[in-house]
Design a protein around this motif. Structure first.
Motif, PDB file in Angstrom:
ATOM      1  N   GLN A 106       8.463   1.405 -19.306  1.00  0.00           N
ATOM      2  CA  GLN A 106       9.566   1.765 -18.636  1.00  0.00           C
ATOM      3  C   GLN A 106      10.386   2.609 -19.447  1.00  0.00           C
ATOM      4  O   GLN A 106      10.567   2.051 -20.797  1.00  0.00           O
ATOM      5  CB  GLN A 106      10.150   0.164 -18.442  1.00  0.00           C
ATOM      6  N   GLY A 144      13.263   4.655 -14.764  1.00  0.00           N
ATOM      7  CA  GLY A 144      12.017   4.889 -14.265  1.00  0.00           C
ATOM      8  C   GLY A 144      10.733   4.120 -15.280  1.00  0.00           C
ATOM      9  O   GLY A 144      10.843   3.466 -16.198  1.00  0.00           O
ATOM     10  N   LEU A 183       7.771   9.096 -13.654  1.00  0.00           N
ATOM     11  CA  LEU A 183       8.451   8.918 -12.535  1.00  0.00           C
ATOM     12  C   LEU A 183       9.883   8.327 -12.731  1.00  0.00           C
ATOM     13  O   LEU A 183      10.065   7.165 -13.173  1.00  0.00           O
ATOM     14  CB  LEU A 183       7.795   7.851 -11.700  1.00  0.00           C
ATOM     15  N   ALA A 184      10.993   8.902 -12.739  1.00  0.00           N
ATOM     16  CA  ALA A 184      12.294   8.573 -13.080  1.00  0.00           C
ATOM     17  C   ALA A 184      13.214   8.420 -12.006  1.00  0.00           C
ATOM     18  O   ALA A 184      12.924   9.055 -10.867  1.00  0.00           O
ATOM     19  CB  ALA A 184      12.958   9.960 -13.913  1.00  0.00           C
ATOM     20  N   GLU A 185      13.977   7.648 -12.115  1.00  0.00           N
ATOM     21  CA  GLU A 185      15.125   7.313 -10.760  1.00  0.00           C
ATOM     22  C   GLU A 185      16.043   8.797 -10.709  1.00  0.00           C
ATOM     23  O   GLU A 185      16.108   9.146  -9.594  1.00  0.00           O
ATOM     24  CB  GLU A 185      16.045   6.279 -11.361  1.00  0.00           C
ATOM     25  N   SER A 186      16.223   9.510 -11.536  1.00  0.00           N
ATOM     26  CA  SER A 186      17.059  10.532 -11.597  1.00  0.00           C
ATOM     27  C   SER A 186      16.388  11.653 -12.868  1.00  0.00           C
ATOM     28  O   SER A 186      16.353  10.959 -13.971  1.00  0.00           O
ATOM     29  CB  SER A 186      18.366  10.612 -11.486  1.00  0.00           C
ATOM     30  N   VAL A 206      16.515  11.579 -18.461  1.00  0.00           N
ATOM     31  CA  VAL A 206      15.973  10.719 -17.439  1.00  0.00           C
ATOM     32  C   VAL A 206      16.783   9.536 -17.369  1.00  0.00           C
ATOM     33  O   VAL A 206      17.346   9.063 -18.378  1.00  0.00           O
ATOM     34  CB  VAL A 206      14.523  10.393 -17.449  1.00  0.00           C
ATOM     35  N   ALA A 227      11.316  12.862 -10.242  1.00  0.00           N
ATOM     36  CA  ALA A 227      12.457  12.218  -9.812  1.00  0.00           C
ATOM     37  C   ALA A 227      12.284  11.782  -8.545  1.00  0.00           C
ATOM     38  O   ALA A 227      11.572  12.231  -7.758  1.00  0.00           O
ATOM     39  CB  ALA A 227      13.443  12.997  -9.994  1.00  0.00           C
ATOM     40  N   VAL A 228      13.134  10.816  -8.038  1.00  0.00           N
ATOM     41  CA  VAL A 228      13.299  10.283  -6.644  1.00  0.00           C
ATOM     42  C   VAL A 228      13.224  11.392  -5.539  1.00  0.00           C
ATOM     43  O   VAL A 228      12.491  11.112  -4.530  1.00  0.00           O
ATOM     44  CB  VAL A 228      14.474   9.282  -6.508  1.00  0.00           C
TER      45      VAL A 228
END
Length: 119
Positions: free
Chosen positions: A41, A65, A77-80, A62, A7-8
Motif C-alpha cells: 500500500q 494507491g 496503481l496510484a489514486e493520483s 503519488v 493513476a486513476v
C-alpha cells in the motif's frame, strides 16, 4: 522487468526498468527483477522512482494507491500521480503555506515537493 505507472485518470508510463522504489505503509521498498511477489500500500504524499534500462530516472509524486509486484512485473496503481518534471514546486509550497485546514491538499503538495527533491 516490465513496469507500469497508472493513476486513476490515465496510464502515465510503462516500459522496462532495472529498479523501482516506492514509499509504502511498511517503509520504502526497492524492487529489482526476480523480486518475490508482494502487494504494498502506497503512502499518502509519497514518491515512486523508476530507473529505466536506458539509465533514465523517472520520479513521480503519488497520493495513495498500491504497488503490485511479480517476478517480472511491477504495477503502480496510484489514486493520483504527477511526474516531478511537471510539478510547479513554488505552487506546491504555496499550498502548504496557505491551506492550513485542507489536510489532503497539503499532503498532495508535500508529496509533490518530495518528488522534485528526489529527481
Amino acid at each position: 522487468m516490465e513496469v507500469s505507472l497508472v493513476a486513476v485518470e490515465q496510464k502515465l508510463w510503462s516500459g522496462t526498468a532495472t529498479i523501482v522504489s516506492a514509499q509504502t505503509t511498511e517503509g520504502e521498498i526497492g524492487i529489482m527483477a526476480g523480486h518475490e511477489p508482494v502487494l504494498g500500500q502506497l503512502v499518502e504524499a509519497g514518491t515512486v522512482s523508476i530507473t529505466t534500462t536506458d539509465g533514465e530516472k523517472i520520479v513521480a509524486a503519488v497520493h495513495g494507491g498500491f504497488m503490485s509486484v511479480t517476478g517480472k512485473t511491477v504495477t503502480v496503481l496510484a489514486e493520483s500521480a504527477d511526474f516531478a518534471d511537471d510539478i510547479d514546486v513554488e505552487a506546491a509550497r504555496s499550498v502548504v503555506a496557505e491551506n492550513g485546514d485542507d489536510l489532503e491538499a497539503i499532503a498532495v503538495a508535500k508529496g509533490r515537493i518530495r518528488a522534485v527533491e528526489r529527481s
